[in-house]
Enzyme design. Structure first.
Site, PDB file in Angstrom:
ATOM      1  CE  LYS A  62     -90.884  73.969  79.659  1.00 21.37           C
ATOM      2  NZ  LYS A  62     -91.931  72.974  79.442  1.00 21.37           N
TER       3      LYS A  62
ATOM      4  CG  ASP B 193     -93.336  63.112  90.157  1.00 21.27           C
ATOM      5  OD1 ASP B 193     -94.116  62.476  89.419  1.00 21.27           O
ATOM      6  OD2 ASP B 193     -93.739  63.808  91.111  1.00 21.27           O
ATOM      7  CB  SER B 194     -92.021  67.843  86.826  1.00 20.12           C
ATOM      8  OG  SER B 194     -92.608  67.140  85.756  1.00 20.12           O
TER       9      SER B 194
ATOM     10  N   GLY C 166     -98.861  71.126  79.022  1.00 20.78           N
ATOM     11  CA  GLY C 166     -99.391  71.288  80.380  1.00 20.78           C
ATOM     12  C   GLY C 166     -99.688  72.738  80.759  1.00 20.78           C
TER      13      GLY C 166
ATOM     14  N   GLY D  46     -94.621  65.427  75.870  1.00 28.64           N
ATOM     15  CA  GLY D  46     -94.066  66.777  76.010  1.00 28.64           C
ATOM     16  C   GLY D  46     -92.735  66.737  76.755  1.00 28.64           C
ATOM     17  CE  LYS D  47     -93.104  64.667  83.309  1.00 31.98           C
ATOM     18  NZ  LYS D  47     -93.143  63.567  84.303  1.00 31.98           N
TER      19      LYS D  47
ATOM     20  NE  ARG E 129     -89.421  67.588  82.217  1.00 33.19           N
ATOM     21  CZ  ARG E 129     -90.470  68.428  82.328  1.00 33.19           C
ATOM     22  NH1 ARG E 129     -90.570  69.481  81.548  1.00 33.19           N
ATOM     23  NH2 ARG E 129     -91.407  68.194  83.217  1.00 33.19           N
TER      24      ARG E 129
HETATM   25  P1  ITT Z   1     -95.093  60.575  83.570  1.00 34.60           P
HETATM   26  O1  ITT Z   1     -95.438  60.323  85.029  1.00 34.60           O
HETATM   27  O2  ITT Z   1     -95.445  59.426  82.689  1.00 34.60           O
HETATM   28  O3  ITT Z   1     -93.709  61.069  83.384  1.00 34.60           O
HETATM   29  P2  ITT Z   1     -96.978  62.761  83.891  1.00 34.60           P
HETATM   30  O4  ITT Z   1     -97.466  63.839  82.970  1.00 34.60           O
HETATM   31  O5  ITT Z   1     -98.028  61.975  84.637  1.00 34.60           O
HETATM   32  O6  ITT Z   1     -96.037  61.784  83.040  1.00 34.60           O
HETATM   33  P3  ITT Z   1     -96.001  63.849  86.388  1.00 34.60           P
HETATM   34  O7  ITT Z   1     -96.751  62.904  87.248  1.00 34.60           O
HETATM   35  O8  ITT Z   1     -94.572  64.169  86.741  1.00 34.60           O
HETATM   36  O9  ITT Z   1     -95.933  63.371  84.876  1.00 34.60           O
HETATM   37  O10 ITT Z   1     -96.832  65.188  86.312  1.00 34.60           O
HETATM   38  C1  ITT Z   1     -96.238  66.314  85.826  1.00 34.60           C
HETATM   39  C2  ITT Z   1     -97.306  67.316  85.430  1.00 34.60           C
HETATM   40  O11 ITT Z   1     -96.857  68.622  85.829  1.00 34.60           O
HETATM   41  C3  ITT Z   1     -97.446  67.368  83.917  1.00 34.60           C
HETATM   42  O12 ITT Z   1     -98.419  66.450  83.463  1.00 34.60           O
HETATM   43  C4  ITT Z   1     -97.824  68.824  83.710  1.00 34.60           C
HETATM   44  O13 ITT Z   1     -99.179  68.998  83.977  1.00 34.60           O
HETATM   45  C5  ITT Z   1     -97.043  69.543  84.804  1.00 34.60           C
HETATM   46  N1  ITT Z   1     -95.729  69.970  84.297  1.00 34.60           N
HETATM   47  C6  ITT Z   1     -94.513  69.475  84.648  1.00 34.60           C
HETATM   48  N2  ITT Z   1     -93.520  70.064  83.968  1.00 34.60           N
HETATM   49  C7  ITT Z   1     -94.114  70.951  83.152  1.00 34.60           C
HETATM   50  C8  ITT Z   1     -93.639  71.839  82.180  1.00 34.60           C
HETATM   51  O14 ITT Z   1     -92.353  71.897  81.876  1.00 34.60           O
HETATM   52  N3  ITT Z   1     -94.513  72.596  81.533  1.00 34.60           N
HETATM   53  C9  ITT Z   1     -95.828  72.524  81.810  1.00 34.60           C
HETATM   54  N4  ITT Z   1     -96.387  71.698  82.694  1.00 34.60           N
HETATM   55  C10 ITT Z   1     -95.525  70.907  83.367  1.00 34.60           C
END
Ligand code: ITT
Length: 207
Positions: free
Chosen positions: A181, A75-76, A159, A11-12, A187
């Site tokens: 978005k 990281d988000s 997410g 998704g990212k 992001r």
């Molecule tokens: P990577 O570490 O591999 O990049 P991850 O999904 O584990 O993937 P993070 O540790 O940064 O990434 O966790 C971010 C979570 O926050 C993500 O899995 C979503 O649940 C939420 N999130 C972040 N940005 C979002 C968005 O734009 N829309 C919806 N949920 C988001």
């Protein structure tokens, strides 16, 4: 030169590709670069975790003899004020990494049952860390303010998007197109700045 994005989140990656399109660099996800390593995200802040991810991949590539890459990581997460800013840095792990977002989102809606207006305030946070070929690290943090919706709505994004309501648009981020978005999101804003930084680097080099 290649830009490797240290994420396993598709998704990212979709959003990242759109925002960084047109840069004179080849952009690869970890999967496309055939990198399959576990990274322990044990930082306490978004900044620490973004740097941990980007440096882990940068160091791995260096060991492989690849020393002309830029590595970026995101990281988000979602901070819900009524939940003491949880799930925060634990957003991906909240209720277990393999639990579906239908369940996670419903759990947040349930926790906020009975709260109204500002009591439902929340934000998405995104930190982008960039490691340049000489090891220099930069970091950019951006947020988007909103509220936890009354109910889940929308099919786009990933997410927590179906429960993140943006008052100015009158809908959740899962009801926005990818373009919309990216214009307003945590992001989108962080990566637009990172893009300018990379363009400057490509023009001027590391000097
Ligand atoms: P990577 O570490 O591999 O990049 P991850 O999904 O584990 O993937 P993070 O540790 O940064 O990434 O966790 C971010 C979570 O926050 C993500 O899995 C979503 O649940 C939420 N999130 C972040 N940005 C979002 C968005 O734009 N829309 C919806 N949920 C988001």
């Amino acid at each position: 030169m290649k830009l490797i994005f240290a994420t396993g989140n598709q998704g990212k990656m979709k959003e990242i590709r759109m925002i960084l399109a047109g840069l004179s660099l080849e952009i690869q996800s970890m999967k496309e670069a055939n990198i399959d390593i576990e990274i322990e995200e044990n930082g306490k802040t978004f900044e620490e975790n973004a740097k941990i991810k980007a440096l882990a991949i940068w160091n791995y590539l260096k060991e492989q003899g690849e020393d002309n890459c830029i590595v970026m990581a995101d990281d988000s997460g979602l901070e819900v004020d009524a939940m003491d800013k949880q799930p925060g840095v634990h957003s991906a792990r909240f209720m277990g990494e393999d639990t579906s977002y239908v369940i996670k989102n419903q759990a947040i809606l349930d926790k906020l049952e009975g709260l109204t207006g500002q009591e439902r305030s929340a934000r998405f946070v995104c930190t982008i860390a960039t490691v340049y070929p000489n090891g220099r690290v930069t970091s950019i943090r951006e947020t988007i303010e909103g509220e936890i919706a009354k109910e889940s709505s929308g099919e786009n994004g990933f997410g927590y998007d179906p429960i993140f309501y943006v008052p100015a648009y009158g809908c959740t981020t899962a009801e926005l197109s990818l373009e919309q978005k990216n214009e307003i999101s945590h992001r989108g804003k962080a990566l637009s700045q990172a893009r300018v930084e990379i363009e400057r680097f490509l023009q001027e080099g590391e000097g």
